[in-house]
Design a protein around this motif. Structure first.
Motif, PDB file in Angstrom:
ATOM      1  N   SER A  65       0.816  -1.220   0.000  1.00  0.00           N
ATOM      2  CA  SER A  65       0.000   0.000   0.000  1.00  0.00           C
ATOM      3  C   SER A  65       0.849   1.269   0.000  1.00  0.00           C
ATOM      4  N   ARG A  66       1.956   1.282   0.732  1.00  0.00           N
ATOM      5  CA  ARG A  66       2.776   2.504   0.776  1.00  0.00           C
ATOM      6  C   ARG A  66       3.419   2.783  -0.582  1.00  0.00           C
ATOM      7  N   ARG A  67       3.892   1.733  -1.233  1.00  0.00           N
ATOM      8  CA  ARG A  67       4.495   1.928  -2.553  1.00  0.00           C
ATOM      9  C   ARG A  67       3.443   2.376  -3.561  1.00  0.00           C
ATOM     10  N   ALA A  68       2.270   1.768  -3.484  1.00  0.00           N
ATOM     11  CA  ALA A  68       1.185   2.147  -4.391  1.00  0.00           C
ATOM     12  C   ALA A  68       0.787   3.598  -4.158  1.00  0.00           C
ATOM     13  N   PHE A  69       0.675   3.979  -2.886  1.00  0.00           N
ATOM     14  CA  PHE A  69       0.339   5.366  -2.571  1.00  0.00           C
ATOM     15  C   PHE A  69       1.428   6.308  -3.091  1.00  0.00           C
ATOM     16  N   GLY A  70       2.689   5.934  -2.925  1.00  0.00           N
ATOM     17  CA  GLY A  70       3.792   6.769  -3.402  1.00  0.00           C
ATOM     18  C   GLY A  70       3.714   7.018  -4.900  1.00  0.00           C
ATOM     19  N   LEU A  71       3.402   5.974  -5.652  1.00  0.00           N
ATOM     20  CA  LEU A  71       3.271   6.130  -7.098  1.00  0.00           C
ATOM     21  C   LEU A  71       2.096   7.042  -7.433  1.00  0.00           C
ATOM     22  N   ALA A  72       0.942   6.782  -6.839  1.00  0.00           N
ATOM     23  CA  ALA A  72      -0.239   7.601  -7.110  1.00  0.00           C
ATOM     24  C   ALA A  72       0.000   9.053  -6.709  1.00  0.00           C
ATOM     25  N   TYR A  73       0.640   9.252  -5.570  1.00  0.00           N
ATOM     26  CA  TYR A  73       0.900  10.616  -5.103  1.00  0.00           C
ATOM     27  C   TYR A  73       1.877  11.335  -6.032  1.00  0.00           C
ATOM     28  N   GLY A 127      -2.887  13.904  -1.865  1.00  0.00           N
ATOM     29  CA  GLY A 127      -3.032  12.767  -0.964  1.00  0.00           C
ATOM     30  C   GLY A 127      -4.381  12.072  -1.006  1.00  0.00           C
ATOM     31  N   PRO A 128      -5.491  12.804  -0.837  1.00  0.00           N
ATOM     32  CA  PRO A 128      -6.794  12.134  -0.859  1.00  0.00           C
ATOM     33  C   PRO A 128      -7.076  11.413  -2.185  1.00  0.00           C
ATOM     34  N   SER A 129      -6.707  12.026  -3.290  1.00  0.00           N
ATOM     35  CA  SER A 129      -6.919  11.380  -4.588  1.00  0.00           C
ATOM     36  C   SER A 129      -6.037  10.145  -4.727  1.00  0.00           C
ATOM     37  N   ALA A 130      -4.808  10.235  -4.236  1.00  0.00           N
ATOM     38  CA  ALA A 130      -3.904   9.086  -4.283  1.00  0.00           C
ATOM     39  C   ALA A 130      -4.462   7.935  -3.445  1.00  0.00           C
ATOM     40  N   VAL A 186      -7.216   6.259  -5.416  1.00  0.00           N
ATOM     41  CA  VAL A 186      -6.662   5.433  -6.486  1.00  0.00           C
ATOM     42  C   VAL A 186      -6.154   4.108  -5.926  1.00  0.00           C
ATOM     43  N   VAL A 187      -5.453   4.157  -4.805  1.00  0.00           N
ATOM     44  CA  VAL A 187      -4.924   2.937  -4.195  1.00  0.00           C
ATOM     45  C   VAL A 187      -6.062   2.021  -3.775  1.00  0.00           C
ATOM     46  N   GLN A 188      -7.082   2.587  -3.169  1.00  0.00           N
ATOM     47  CA  GLN A 188      -8.230   1.778  -2.754  1.00  0.00           C
ATOM     48  C   GLN A 188      -8.880   1.120  -3.963  1.00  0.00           C
ATOM     49  N   GLU A 189      -9.073   1.868  -5.025  1.00  0.00           N
ATOM     50  CA  GLU A 189      -9.680   1.324  -6.234  1.00  0.00           C
ATOM     51  C   GLU A 189      -8.808   0.223  -6.838  1.00  0.00           C
ATOM     52  N   ALA A 190      -7.494   0.417  -6.815  1.00  0.00           N
ATOM     53  CA  ALA A 190      -6.579  -0.585  -7.363  1.00  0.00           C
ATOM     54  C   ALA A 190      -6.659  -1.891  -6.573  1.00  0.00           C
ATOM     55  N   PHE A 191      -6.726  -1.792  -5.256  1.00  0.00           N
ATOM     56  CA  PHE A 191      -6.836  -3.006  -4.453  1.00  0.00           C
ATOM     57  C   PHE A 191      -8.183  -3.699  -4.674  1.00  0.00           C
ATOM     58  N   HIS A 238      -0.947   2.983 -11.570  1.00  0.00           N
ATOM     59  CA  HIS A 238      -0.440   3.935 -12.563  1.00  0.00           C
ATOM     60  C   HIS A 238      -1.553   4.365 -13.514  1.00  0.00           C
ATOM     61  N   HIS A 239      -2.268   3.406 -14.079  1.00  0.00           N
ATOM     62  CA  HIS A 239      -3.307   3.736 -15.056  1.00  0.00           C
ATOM     63  C   HIS A 239      -4.488   4.461 -14.427  1.00  0.00           C
ATOM     64  N   LYS A 240      -4.870   4.070 -13.226  1.00  0.00           N
ATOM     65  CA  LYS A 240      -5.973   4.761 -12.556  1.00  0.00           C
ATOM     66  C   LYS A 240      -5.586   6.205 -12.221  1.00  0.00           C
ATOM     67  N   ALA A 241      -4.354   6.409 -11.787  1.00  0.00           N
ATOM     68  CA  ALA A 241      -3.900   7.766 -11.473  1.00  0.00           C
ATOM     69  C   ALA A 241      -3.845   8.621 -12.736  1.00  0.00           C
ATOM     70  N   ILE A 242      -3.345   8.053 -13.817  1.00  0.00           N
ATOM     71  CA  ILE A 242      -3.291   8.787 -15.085  1.00  0.00           C
ATOM     72  C   ILE A 242      -4.713   9.088 -15.568  1.00  0.00           C
ATOM     73  N   ASP A 243      -5.608   8.116 -15.452  1.00  0.00           N
ATOM     74  CA  ASP A 243      -7.003   8.352 -15.837  1.00  0.00           C
ATOM     75  C   ASP A 243      -7.602   9.507 -15.036  1.00  0.00           C
ATOM     76  N   LEU A 244      -7.354   9.520 -13.737  1.00  0.00           N
ATOM     77  CA  LEU A 244      -7.879  10.597 -12.890  1.00  0.00           C
ATOM     78  C   LEU A 244      -7.258  11.934 -13.278  1.00  0.00           C
TER      79      LEU A 244
END
Length: 163
Positions: A9-17, A23-26, A29-34, A60-66
């Motif tokens: 989760s921390r690595r996923a959050f780091g990428l999204a952030y 932070g809230p959007s990241a 994204v992490v929640q949706e990815a899981f 990565h793709h969810k963050a880019i989509d957002l």
């Protein structure tokens, strides 16, 4: 699932952030990815790639989509998650693993500016090839060539160091 969340989760959050800068959007994204990982667990094939690669690809793709959604864009291609996990595993594992992340960063920094810049704009800012061409004031074909050359050099530099 809890063990996977604790581990990644921390690595996923780091990428999204890093992509979103929010932070809230990241976190969303992490929640949706899981959730996607959970729903598609039966489709995962260890022979095609690691779970961490799949997860980071989804993030990565969810963050880019957002990010693109914030700019009023829509994603034109469908998200075939297992295929994406295989196609982008090498690049995204660099973000998932600390020592591999360093190797990817070093490979990226070793590229000439003209190749590094389009890669950063595409992967970290979520720009399309057309937007990159406009922002750099170069032809679209030049952007595509620079991306291909830069990613090829990175692949060669990381060969044997990243799995």
């Amino acid at each position: 699932m809890e063990a996977l969340y604790d581990q990644y989760s921390r690595r996923a959050f780091g990428l999204a952030y890093r992509i979103l800068g929010d932070g809230p959007s990241a976190e969303d994204v992490v929640q949706e990815a899981f959730l996607i990982l959970w729903r598609q667990a039966d489709r995962l094939d260890p022979a095609r790639g690691k779970v961490s690669s799949f997860l980071m690809t989804v993030v990565h793709h969810k963050a880019i989509d957002l990010l693109r959604g914030r700019r009023g864009e829509t994603r034109r291609d469908s998200l075939d998650l297992p295929a994406l996990a295989q196609d982008e595993a090498d690049m995204l594992e660099g973000v998932a693993e600390s020592q591999v992340r360093d190797a990817v960063s070093n490979a990226l920094q070793s590229l000439p500016e003209e190749q590094r810049q389009p890669i950063e704009l595409a992967y970290f800012k979520g720009l399309t090839h057309v937007q990159i061409a406009e922002s750099l004031a170069v032809p679209l074909g030049t952007v595509k060539s620079r991306l291909r050359l830069g990613l090829g050099k990175m692949r060669s530099a990381l060969e044997g160091r990243v799995r």
